[in-house]
Design a protein around this motif. Structure first.
Motif, PDB file in Angstrom:
ATOM      1  N   THR A   1      -5.441  -7.427  10.655  1.00 47.70           N
ATOM      2  CA  THR A   1      -5.539  -6.247   9.767  1.00 47.70           C
ATOM      3  C   THR A   1      -5.086  -5.052  10.796  1.00 47.70           C
ATOM      4  O   THR A   1      -4.421  -4.123  10.237  1.00 47.70           O
TER       5      THR A   1
ATOM      6  N   HIS B   1      -2.046  -5.424   1.624  1.00 50.84           N
ATOM      7  CA  HIS B   1      -3.355  -6.102   1.317  1.00 50.84           C
ATOM      8  C   HIS B   1      -3.325  -7.380   0.851  1.00 50.84           C
ATOM      9  O   HIS B   1      -2.217  -7.647  -0.076  1.00 50.84           O
TER      10      HIS B   1
ATOM     11  N   ARG C   1      -2.112 -14.902   3.919  1.00 50.83           N
ATOM     12  CA  ARG C   1      -3.093 -13.993   5.028  1.00 50.83           C
ATOM     13  C   ARG C   1      -2.178 -14.302   6.147  1.00 50.83           C
ATOM     14  O   ARG C   1      -2.015 -13.441   7.213  1.00 50.83           O
TER      15      ARG C   1
ATOM     16  N   ASN D   1      -1.535  -0.201   7.105  1.00 59.19           N
ATOM     17  CA  ASN D   1      -1.172  -1.572   7.450  1.00 59.19           C
ATOM     18  C   ASN D   1      -0.435  -2.229   6.449  1.00 59.19           C
ATOM     19  O   ASN D   1      -0.200  -3.284   6.358  1.00 59.19           O
TER      20      ASN D   1
ATOM     21  N   PHE E   1     -15.322   3.329   7.410  1.00 56.89           N
ATOM     22  CA  PHE E   1     -14.282   3.800   7.119  1.00 56.89           C
ATOM     23  C   PHE E   1     -13.904   3.971   5.596  1.00 56.89           C
ATOM     24  O   PHE E   1     -12.992   3.974   5.151  1.00 56.89           O
TER      25      PHE E   1
ATOM     26  N   LYS F   1       0.750  -1.151   0.010  1.00 56.70           N
ATOM     27  CA  LYS F   1       0.003   0.037   0.011  1.00 56.70           C
ATOM     28  C   LYS F   1       0.801   1.205  -0.136  1.00 56.70           C
ATOM     29  O   LYS F   1       1.908   1.065   0.249  1.00 56.70           O
TER      30      LYS F   1
ATOM     31  N   TYR G   1     -12.236  -2.229  -3.393  1.00 59.42           N
ATOM     32  CA  TYR G   1     -12.836  -2.305  -1.882  1.00 59.42           C
ATOM     33  C   TYR G   1     -14.367  -2.444  -2.040  1.00 59.42           C
ATOM     34  O   TYR G   1     -14.890  -2.012  -0.915  1.00 59.42           O
TER      35      TYR G   1
ATOM     36  N   HIS H   1     -16.567  -3.086   0.994  1.00 67.95           N
ATOM     37  CA  HIS H   1     -16.358  -2.320   2.299  1.00 67.95           C
ATOM     38  C   HIS H   1     -17.178  -0.985   1.962  1.00 67.95           C
ATOM     39  O   HIS H   1     -17.100  -0.086   2.731  1.00 67.95           O
TER      40      HIS H   1
HETATM   41  P1  CMP Z   1      -7.165  -4.507   4.128  1.00 67.67           P
HETATM   42  O1  CMP Z   1      -6.779  -5.968   4.349  1.00 67.67           O
HETATM   43  O2  CMP Z   1      -6.677  -3.994   2.757  1.00 67.67           O
HETATM   44  O3  CMP Z   1      -8.835  -4.646   3.930  1.00 67.67           O
HETATM   45  C1  CMP Z   1      -9.383  -3.513   3.980  1.00 67.67           C
HETATM   46  C2  CMP Z   1      -8.721  -2.367   4.491  1.00 67.67           C
HETATM   47  O4  CMP Z   1      -9.559  -1.383   5.132  1.00 67.67           O
HETATM   48  C3  CMP Z   1      -7.804  -2.829   5.619  1.00 67.67           C
HETATM   49  O5  CMP Z   1      -6.783  -3.528   5.130  1.00 67.67           O
HETATM   50  C4  CMP Z   1      -7.476  -1.461   6.435  1.00 67.67           C
HETATM   51  O6  CMP Z   1      -6.443  -0.836   5.643  1.00 67.67           O
HETATM   52  C5  CMP Z   1      -8.786  -0.593   6.345  1.00 67.67           C
HETATM   53  N1  CMP Z   1      -9.632  -0.805   7.289  1.00 67.67           N
HETATM   54  C6  CMP Z   1      -9.985  -2.050   7.884  1.00 67.67           C
HETATM   55  N2  CMP Z   1     -10.710  -1.605   9.154  1.00 67.67           N
HETATM   56  C7  CMP Z   1     -10.676  -0.563   9.329  1.00 67.67           C
HETATM   57  C8  CMP Z   1     -10.970   0.378  10.360  1.00 67.67           C
HETATM   58  N3  CMP Z   1     -11.650  -0.051  11.352  1.00 67.67           N
HETATM   59  N4  CMP Z   1     -10.696   1.564  10.242  1.00 67.67           N
HETATM   60  C9  CMP Z   1      -9.980   2.003   9.292  1.00 67.67           C
HETATM   61  N5  CMP Z   1      -9.637   1.590   8.281  1.00 67.67           N
HETATM   62  C10 CMP Z   1      -9.740   0.146   8.362  1.00 67.67           C
END
Ligand code: CMP
Length: 142
Positions: A93, A117, A87, A114, A59, A11, A51, A54
């Motif tokens: 996460t 991904h 994973r 983080n 978020f 990322k 994404y 989500h």
């Molecule tokens: P990723 O594994 O790429 O999948 C979705 C992404 O959303 C996650 O990693 C984080 O970068 C982000 N993410 C997930 N949960 C949260 C949260 N509670 N608040 C902010 N960002 C989040």
């Protein structure tokens, strides 16, 4: 043996911090094959498709802003049970909760920033791959 493909992103935070090599090194040492690799800067529309699961999360807007804030490195990795193996290697996460020894456990202190991904299922891989790669960008098995 269940050979699978999975999609990994370094990322924008990982790219800015100079962690591209570190991330790739771990997957290569593990024995996963890199079948495709490129550096790109996602558009807002691509990020929203990537994404899409989500979309309804609180978020989501911050996530799209973050993932489009700089270039990313995308790769397709292949190996036995690659989806669950990768994973495990990236960790939970939330970088504050990820086990030491995992990528996030060693390099992240945030739930959003983080570093990496990785696809969480074959279905996710198919959707993510379609946003980022064309079939002809994947090299044959070697
Ligand atoms: P990723 O594994 O790429 O999948 C979705 C992404 O959303 C996650 O990693 C984080 O970068 C982000 N993410 C997930 N949960 C949260 C949260 N509670 N608040 C902010 N960002 C989040």
């Amino acid at each position: 043996m269940a050979i699978q493909k999975t999609l990994v992103l370094v990322k924008p935070d990982g790219v800015r911090r100079g962690l591209i090599g570190e991330v790739i090194r771990r997957f290569e040492r593990k024995g996963l094959k890199i079948r495709a690799l490129k550096m790109i800067w996602l558009s807002k529309e691509e990020a929203e498709r990537f994404y899409s699961v989500h979309r309804d999360k609180p978020f989501f807007k911050d996530l799209v802003d973050f993932i489009t804030s700089g270039p990313i490195v995308a790769m397709v990795l292949e190996g036995d049970e690659a989806i669950s193996v990768v994973r495990l290697m990236i960790g939970a996460t939330d970088g504050r909760k990820a086990q030491p020894g995992t990528i996030r456990g060693d390099f992240a202190l945030s739930i959003q920033d983080n570093v990496v991904h990785a696809s969480d299922s074959e279905e996710s891989f198919e959707r993510e791959f379609a946003v980022i790669f064309k079939e002809e960008e994947v090299v044959p098995p070697y």
